[in-house]
Design a protein around this motif. Sequence first.
Motif, PDB file in Angstrom:
ATOM      1  N   ARG A  63       0.926  -1.535  -0.157  1.00 33.41           N
ATOM      2  CA  ARG A  63       0.111   0.023   0.085  1.00 33.41           C
ATOM      3  C   ARG A  63       0.850   1.222   0.004  1.00 33.41           C
ATOM      4  O   ARG A  63       0.435   2.201  -0.371  1.00 33.41           O
ATOM      5  N   TYR A 109      -5.780   5.813  -5.662  1.00 35.94           N
ATOM      6  CA  TYR A 109      -6.247   4.523  -5.748  1.00 35.94           C
ATOM      7  C   TYR A 109      -6.346   3.576  -4.363  1.00 35.94           C
ATOM      8  O   TYR A 109      -7.356   2.644  -4.494  1.00 35.94           O
ATOM      9  N   VAL A 111      -7.115   4.329  -1.721  1.00 35.18           N
ATOM     10  CA  VAL A 111      -8.502   4.637  -0.949  1.00 35.18           C
ATOM     11  C   VAL A 111      -9.662   3.754  -1.493  1.00 35.18           C
ATOM     12  O   VAL A 111     -10.554   3.221  -0.656  1.00 35.18           O
ATOM     13  N   GLN A 112      -9.705   3.724  -2.795  1.00 36.64           N
ATOM     14  CA  GLN A 112     -10.718   2.866  -3.529  1.00 36.64           C
ATOM     15  C   GLN A 112     -10.248   1.952  -4.561  1.00 36.64           C
ATOM     16  O   GLN A 112     -10.420   2.324  -5.747  1.00 36.64           O
ATOM     17  N   HIS A 114      -9.616  -1.005  -7.103  1.00 36.25           N
ATOM     18  CA  HIS A 114     -10.589  -1.686  -7.927  1.00 36.25           C
ATOM     19  C   HIS A 114      -9.681  -2.095  -9.136  1.00 36.25           C
ATOM     20  O   HIS A 114      -8.762  -1.597  -9.594  1.00 36.25           O
ATOM     21  N   GLU A 144      -6.673  -7.640  -1.066  1.00 33.34           N
ATOM     22  CA  GLU A 144      -6.530  -7.628   0.329  1.00 33.34           C
ATOM     23  C   GLU A 144      -5.969  -8.824   1.017  1.00 33.34           C
ATOM     24  O   GLU A 144      -6.618  -9.987   0.744  1.00 33.34           O
TER      25      GLU A 144
END
Length: 199
Positions: A63, A109, A111-112, A114, A144
């Motif tokens: 991250r 990216y 934060v959200q 996809h 995740e």
Amino acid sequence: QAGFYDTEFGLALMVAFGMAALAVVIWHTARLLDQTDIERRQEEAKFRALVESSPDSIVTTDRNGSIVFITSRTEKTFGYSRNELLGKPVELLIPERYRQRHMQDRGAYIVQPHPRPMGTSLELYGRRKDGGDFPVDISLSPLETEDGLLVTSTIRDITERKQAEEQAQRNLERIRALHEMDLAITSTLELPRTLDIFL
């Protein structure tokens, strides 16, 4: 003394049998764990071989944007060794003029996250160790894990495709220019006939 042995000897015998049974259970469990470990390693080896067989570069980051995994294709495409990239920021593989913007985009990216497929309309570039830039398509796949978010980027060098597109565009421009010359020549040749009609 109710039986063949006295109580102390009977207890000792029961403990010995219990210990032997426990040893057998431990030995059997260890064999199962070893077998499971062998099977897990075999599955990991298959998965690694599958990933390594990709014609595209694969880079996985945490991250924070630190590189945690790359394929050998990544080493070939970008010119860095595995040791030079692991633990380094992914921006190392991006031209300097785009790095600041990439860090902002990466933050948004995270934060959200996809999946993002290849072939988006974005003009993206990679940067080789020698400083050379090249056009790329990139897909993103977030995952995740118990250790946190990982983002896998599949990176395709599209230099040849871009060159072919540019050549096709040059050819189209040449055809248009030839067509315009043809129209000009044709209209020039028809001018005397047109004048004869009016005169």
